[in-house]
Write an enzyme that holds these catalytic residues in place. Structure first.
Site, PDB file in Angstrom:
ATOM      1  N   GLU A 128       0.846  -1.186   0.000  1.00  0.00           N
ATOM      2  CA  GLU A 128       0.000   0.000   0.000  1.00  0.00           C
ATOM      3  C   GLU A 128       0.888   1.245   0.000  1.00  0.00           C
ATOM      4  O   GLU A 128       1.823   1.298   0.793  1.00  0.00           O
ATOM      5  CB  GLU A 128      -0.924   0.051   1.229  1.00  0.00           C
ATOM      6  CG  GLU A 128      -1.899   1.213   1.133  1.00  0.00           C
ATOM      7  CD  GLU A 128      -2.908   1.267   2.303  1.00  0.00           C
ATOM      8  OE1 GLU A 128      -2.832   0.430   3.216  1.00  0.00           O
ATOM      9  OE2 GLU A 128      -3.750   2.159   2.273  1.00  0.00           O
ATOM     10  N   ALA A 269       1.802  -0.110  10.613  1.00  0.00           N
ATOM     11  CA  ALA A 269       1.516  -1.502  10.322  1.00  0.00           C
ATOM     12  C   ALA A 269       0.701  -1.575   9.045  1.00  0.00           C
ATOM     13  O   ALA A 269       0.320  -0.542   8.482  1.00  0.00           O
ATOM     14  CB  ALA A 269       0.737  -2.148  11.469  1.00  0.00           C
ATOM     15  N   GLU A 305      -5.484  -2.834  12.551  1.00  0.00           N
ATOM     16  CA  GLU A 305      -5.164  -3.683  11.391  1.00  0.00           C
ATOM     17  C   GLU A 305      -6.137  -4.850  11.299  1.00  0.00           C
ATOM     18  O   GLU A 305      -6.566  -5.232  10.216  1.00  0.00           O
ATOM     19  CB  GLU A 305      -3.716  -4.175  11.462  1.00  0.00           C
ATOM     20  CG  GLU A 305      -2.668  -3.067  11.549  1.00  0.00           C
ATOM     21  CD  GLU A 305      -2.813  -1.967  10.515  1.00  0.00           C
ATOM     22  OE1 GLU A 305      -3.329  -2.240   9.417  1.00  0.00           O
ATOM     23  OE2 GLU A 305      -2.439  -0.817  10.815  1.00  0.00           O
ATOM     24  N   HIS A 308      -9.438  -3.810   9.790  1.00  0.00           N
ATOM     25  CA  HIS A 308      -9.395  -3.628   8.338  1.00  0.00           C
ATOM     26  C   HIS A 308      -9.875  -4.875   7.588  1.00  0.00           C
ATOM     27  O   HIS A 308     -10.251  -4.777   6.419  1.00  0.00           O
ATOM     28  CB  HIS A 308      -7.970  -3.323   7.882  1.00  0.00           C
ATOM     29  CG  HIS A 308      -7.634  -1.863   7.800  1.00  0.00           C
ATOM     30  ND1 HIS A 308      -8.474  -0.930   7.227  1.00  0.00           N
ATOM     31  CD2 HIS A 308      -6.523  -1.175   8.175  1.00  0.00           C
ATOM     32  CE1 HIS A 308      -7.879   0.271   7.280  1.00  0.00           C
ATOM     33  NE2 HIS A 308      -6.710   0.147   7.849  1.00  0.00           N
ATOM     34  N   GLU A 327      -9.913   4.093   5.984  1.00  0.00           N
ATOM     35  CA  GLU A 327      -9.087   4.535   7.113  1.00  0.00           C
ATOM     36  C   GLU A 327      -9.896   5.307   8.158  1.00  0.00           C
ATOM     37  O   GLU A 327      -9.737   5.073   9.358  1.00  0.00           O
ATOM     38  CB  GLU A 327      -7.896   5.363   6.619  1.00  0.00           C
ATOM     39  CG  GLU A 327      -6.912   4.567   5.748  1.00  0.00           C
ATOM     40  CD  GLU A 327      -6.354   3.326   6.424  1.00  0.00           C
ATOM     41  OE1 GLU A 327      -6.511   3.173   7.655  1.00  0.00           O
ATOM     42  OE2 GLU A 327      -5.763   2.484   5.708  1.00  0.00           O
TER      43      GLU A 327
HETATM   44  C1  7ML Z   1      -3.215   4.418  11.607  1.00  0.00           C
HETATM   45  C2  7ML Z   1      -1.243   3.267   8.784  1.00  0.00           C
HETATM   46  C3  7ML Z   1      -0.634   3.736   7.602  1.00  0.00           C
HETATM   47  C4  7ML Z   1      -0.251   5.068   7.476  1.00  0.00           C
HETATM   48  C5  7ML Z   1      -1.680   1.821   8.866  1.00  0.00           C
HETATM   49  C6  7ML Z   1      -0.396   2.811   6.461  1.00  0.00           C
HETATM   50  C7  7ML Z   1      -2.803   1.446   7.936  1.00  0.00           C
HETATM   51  C8  7ML Z   1      -1.623   2.309   5.803  1.00  0.00           C
HETATM   52  C9  7ML Z   1      -2.287   1.143   6.508  1.00  0.00           C
HETATM   53  C10 7ML Z   1      -3.804   4.079  12.784  1.00  0.00           C
HETATM   54  C11 7ML Z   1      -3.313   3.023  13.513  1.00  0.00           C
HETATM   55  C12 7ML Z   1      -2.246   2.321  13.015  1.00  0.00           C
HETATM   56  C13 7ML Z   1      -1.653   2.680  11.835  1.00  0.00           C
HETATM   57  C14 7ML Z   1      -2.118   3.747  11.110  1.00  0.00           C
HETATM   58  C15 7ML Z   1      -1.470   4.170   9.846  1.00  0.00           C
HETATM   59  C16 7ML Z   1      -0.482   5.941   8.513  1.00  0.00           C
HETATM   60  C17 7ML Z   1      -1.082   5.512   9.695  1.00  0.00           C
HETATM   61  N1  7ML Z   1      -3.402   0.718   5.690  1.00  0.00           N
HETATM   62  O1  7ML Z   1      -3.474   0.322   8.421  1.00  0.00           O
HETATM   63  O2  7ML Z   1      -3.759   2.456   7.865  1.00  0.00           O
HETATM   64 ZN    ZN Z   2      -5.483   1.736   8.425  1.00  0.00          ZN
END
Ligand code: 7ML
Ligand code: ZN
Length: 878
Positions: A128, A269, A305, A308, A327
């Site tokens: 991603e 993550a 995660e 999701h 998100e």
């Molecule tokens: C938000 C993530 C990303 C980027 C993780 C990457 C994700 C994209 C991924 C909340 C809790 C943990 C991680 C993130 C976060 C910025 C923040 N899909 O799962 O969204």
């Molecule tokens: Zn996420």
């Protein structure tokens, strides 16, 4: 300049369905330390829902060395295709065909950490948003959902564990000391959810039985030396799985669920189907290595995660403009999960603190964009607090408007209607409308327009008629490219308090079904309450039901009253914050020589402390002063030094004036027995360490002794770090020895060393920047590891306004030196780091000149990455 010289803008309005779809893809990875090969066999078919009949098919692909291309079994002739830096074009492909390709890639040279790369002795992936195109040629867009079958081959001794998405099918030996494993994922998915891990890993294992009786094998994989730190992540996972069944009716759907912790990872993550890959920081914890905040972060990220799997994987995004669809919703879900696991008001306060400090600033600055942006250059730059945190608020508001039962019906409908699809924000909101019968068309403005709405409230009490009116006026500020916005649909939860602090019953003149929920739709609107026997104190925006800036002309006395009596924990905190902010900013603006704290503040402080036993975590939140950067955002221009001086002065004055009380509570809160990790113990540590900070600021000899003793006791990492941060700010003679002691104990533990880097980078001392410069060459530091970069350079730029905004511009020059070095290594991290300059217009002229010079230096650099180019451009354009 390279291919990145003129980044082009991608627009939502240009969305077209893909010309072909991919039904199945069989991948075979021949993993080698040098010369890794990827074989792909895909079945493609013309997309019946395409809007036009294309005569060519463009597949994305970057940094791939072609070996072979076959179409329906025959090697493809040179005039049937073209390869360039960004992909493979097939001319006149059939309506249905099988495409086989073989490419060579170099994970060993991949420092961007996008696609397939090496982390320590592992192979791992991050796809991603658009990393899959660095693995093989593909339609790298989320609306192309295919069934994946993956075979991995590697040296058996070095890579005994071979993982991919879905269920394990087959494994066996190969000649030459190699072996293989085959994984099959029965759920069609976009390629951004593809994952592969190969390495020498240990695991912990549990079995989870789902609500319908399916048994799922849960595993967390990590390097051998960290296997004793996986417990908390595993327990968090099990709690999250159960919670999603109860709260959303969502069960897990594969036979196995794997998590792998890796050391080199750009983000927190990644939710790859059945194979979540985590930054080790969000998996590994032991009481001596992780703070309470780390434990809470792990629980939240593991849950995020996992959630999701339904909000993102089973139902995914049609295109990257819809990123908040998965998100925003998933953050809302993880916030609610954490609220249910601990204290709801404390969780809400923490989330709003982040939102106000970072998202409000983003919304007011040069990078402002809607929750659903309508254009971008580099999608990696749109993983923002607006898409995530404001996106979560937008879902929260819909839950608030619908009420819990209807919201559940609406999410049930969403999961049922769109399972297996790639959808849009409109599809989500339509489910909310269909389940509730409400019209949410005006609500869509929240997705469409950037900027934080400002809501001004005034009140009016009519004693003769026993009526009380609240007048609301809303305004949404202009943002880059968006002017003159229409009024929003804003839910505002309110309560009315009588003189004793008791709730008054609410009777609405308009007969609203839920009298405590005001729904604003107009620029100006009045709400009237009946049968009000005395002039009440209004408690507005309880629980922070909308991401707005709310203005009401409270007197100090009313705020003290709310801080003490409001039944809404969030608003008790908010009232205390408003008071502290008022007191600090008044003294900054007056440029006082001697900082003072009014007696009634000390009284409120004392009162809250005396009742802290009921909820120590909430008391710790209420007694904390607003941050320097938040206070800076409330001034124009921000007075960096004034804010620091007054805020520290207030802390010192409280520490001196309340010393005996603070000491008594410190000792009462100190843990005597074993370390515990429950909400009460966490709250007590938070409060105790806050009191320690006040005491140390007060400068007493007793406080210093307590702080040093707390460090030396090494009871748990929360207490150690609280003490170490105070030591790092200090000029105490013990400082050097203590920092050296910590480094000696933890030099082989990178995650703990990150904390050591951070406390030094955030130190108020005048020699901080030269110290940080020296730390760049510390053996534990590396520009190639994102966690190290964030803990040292990021902590300095984001967590140390006083030193970062040094009037001579040295902080900015330092940041830009590092950003330019990093751009060649890892553009995503470089671009993120540069965003620390996004407040530059809010500084005085001298600082602005330095910041502009540095931003111009970035843009002048030839061969900039698309990521960094976009950020530098936007920061300068503003
Ligand atoms: C938000 C993530 C990303 C980027 C993780 C990457 C994700 C994209 C991924 C909340 C809790 C943990 C991680 C993130 C976060 C910025 C923040 N899909 O799962 O969204
Ligand atoms: Zn996420």
């Amino acid at each position: 300049m390279g291919k990145n010289a003129t980044p082009k803008t991608i627009r939502l309005a240009d969305y077209r369905p893909p010309p072909w779809t991919i039904d199945t893809v069989d991948l075979c990875f021949d993993l080698r330390e040098k010369g890794t090969r990827v074989f792909s066999r895909m079945t493609l078919a013309r997309n019946p829902t395409a809007t036009e009949r294309a005569d060519r098919l463009r597949l994305d692909g970057e940094a791939l060395t072609p070996v072979c291309i076959r179409l329906d079994g025959s090697e493809l002739h040179g005039d049937r295709y073209r390869i360039d830096d960004e992909g493979l074009t097939l001319f006149d492909p059939p309506d249905r065909f099988v495409l086989e390709t073989e490419v060579e890639i170099a994970p060993e040279d991949n420092t961007r950490l996008e696609g397939l790369y090496r982390s320590g002795g592992l192979f791992c992936t991050q796809c991603e948003a658009e990393g899959f195109r660095r693995i093989t040629w593909y339609l790298d867009r989320p609306d192309v959902m295919a069934r994946f079958n993956v075979r991995i081959e590697a040296d058996h001794a070095r890579y005994p564990v071979l993982l991919s998405n879905g269920n394990p099918m087959e494994a066996g030996e190969l000649p030459g000391g190699r072996h293989y494993a085959v994984w099959d994922d029965p759920f069609p998915k976009p390629c951004y959810l593809f994952a592969l891990v190969a390495g020498d890993l240990e695991h912990v294992e549990e079995t989870f039985t789902t609500a319908s009786g399916r048994r799922v094998r849960l595993r967390i994989y990590t390097e051998r030396e960290n296997i004793d730190r996986c417990d908390h992540a595993m327990r968090s996972l099990i709690r999250a799985m159960r919670w999603d069944e109860v709260r959303y009716g969502r069960e897990y759907d594969l036979d196995v669920f794997n998590i792998v912790a890796v050391n080199d990872f750009n983000m927190g993550a990644m939710e790859n189907k059945g194979l979540n890959i985590f930054n080790a920081k969000y998996v590994l914890a032991r009481p001596d290595t992780a703070t309470d905040a780390d434990y809470q972060g792990i629980e939240a990220v593991v849950a995020h995660e996992y959630f999701h799997n339904w909000t993102g994987n089973r139902i995914t995004c049609r295109d990257w403009f819809q990123l908040s669809l998965k998100e925003g919703f998933t953050v809302y879900r993880d916030q609610e999960f954490s609220a249910d696991m601990g204290s709801r008001s404390v969780k809400r306060i923490d989330d709003v603190r982040v939102l106000r400090a970072h998202q409000f600033a983003e919304d007011a600055g040069p990078m402002a964009h809607p929750v659903r942006p309508d254009h971008y250059m580099e999608i990696n730059n749109f993983y923002t607090v607006t898409v995530y945190e404001k996106g979560a608020e937008v879902v929260r508001m819909q839950a608030e408007l619908l009420g819990p039962e209807t919201f559940r019906k609406a999410t049930d409908l969403y999961f049922e209607r769109h399972d297996g699809q790639a959808v849009t924000v409109e599809d989500f909101v339509r489910c909310m409308e269909d389940a509730s019968g409400r019209d949410l068309s005006q609500f869509m403005h929240w997705y469409r327009y950037a900027g934080t709405p400002e809501v001004e409230v005034t009140d009016e009490y009519d004693a003769a008629d026993r009526r009380y009116r609240l007048h609301f006026r809303q305004r949404v500020p202009d943002t880059p490219g968006q002017k003159d916005k229409p009024p929003f649909h804003i839910p505002i939860r309110v309560g009315l308090l009588d003189a004793e602090g008791c709730e008054l019953p609410l009777v609405r003149a308009d007969g609203a079904a839920d009298p405590s929920l005001v729904e604003l739709r107009e620029s100006e609107q009045t709400v009237e309450f009946l049968e009000v026997d005395e002039p009440p104190v209004p408690s507005l925006l309880r629980g922070f039901t909308a991401p707005v800036k709310l203005q009401f002309d409270y007197s100090d006395a009313q705020l003290h009253f709310l801080a003490a009596h409001d039944s809404d924990g969030f608003n008790r905190w908010d009232a205390a914050q408003r008071l502290a902010q008022r007191m600090i900013l008044a003294q900054v603006e007056a440029g006082v020589d001697r900082v003072s704290v009014p007696q009634d503040h000390l009284e409120t402080f004392r009162r809250i402390l005396e009742r802290a036993d009921e909820d120590p975590a909430l008391a710790a939140e209420i007694l904390q002063l607003p941050s320097e950067s938040w206070l800076g955002d409330q001034m124009d221009p921000m007075d960096v030094e004034g804010i620091h001086r007054v805020r520290e002065g207030v802390k010192a004055e409280v520490g001196r004036r309340l010393e005996p009380l603070l000491l008594a509570h410190y000792h009462a809160l100190d843990e005597t027995g074993d370390y515990r990790l429950d909400a009460d113990a966490i709250g007590r540590r938070a409060l105790k360490n806050l009191l320690l900070a006040y005491l140390v600021a007060g400068g007493g000899e007793a406080a210093r002794a307590l702080c040093l003793a707390q460090y030396r006791r090494h009871h748990n990492m929360t207490d150690v770090m609280a003490a170490l941060a105070l030591v790092a700010h200090s000029h105490w003679p013990e400082r050097g020895a203590i920092l050296a002691d910590f480094a000696e104990r933890w030099k082989d533990d990178p995650l703990v060393m990150d904390k050591w880097f951070s406390v030094q980078a955030m130190s108020h001392r005048e020699d901080t920047l030269p110290g940080v410069q020296v730390l760049l060459s510390h053996p534990s530091f590396s520009l190639e590891n994102p966690n190290r970069v964030r803990s040292l350079i990021g902590a300095f730029a984001a967590g140390n306004p006083l030193r970062f905004h040094a009037p001579d511009g040295s902080g900015y020059a330092f940041l830009v030196d590092r950003v330019l070095e990093l751009d060649a290594v890892n553009p995503q991290i470089a671009a993120r780091l540069l965003r620390n300059l996004s407040r530059w217009r809010r500084l005085d002229e001298g600082r602005q000149a330095h910041a502009r010079e540095q931003l111009e230096r970035v843009l002048a650099r030839p061969g900039l990455s698309r990521d960094l180019h976009e950020v530098a451009l936007k920061l300068l354009e503003s």
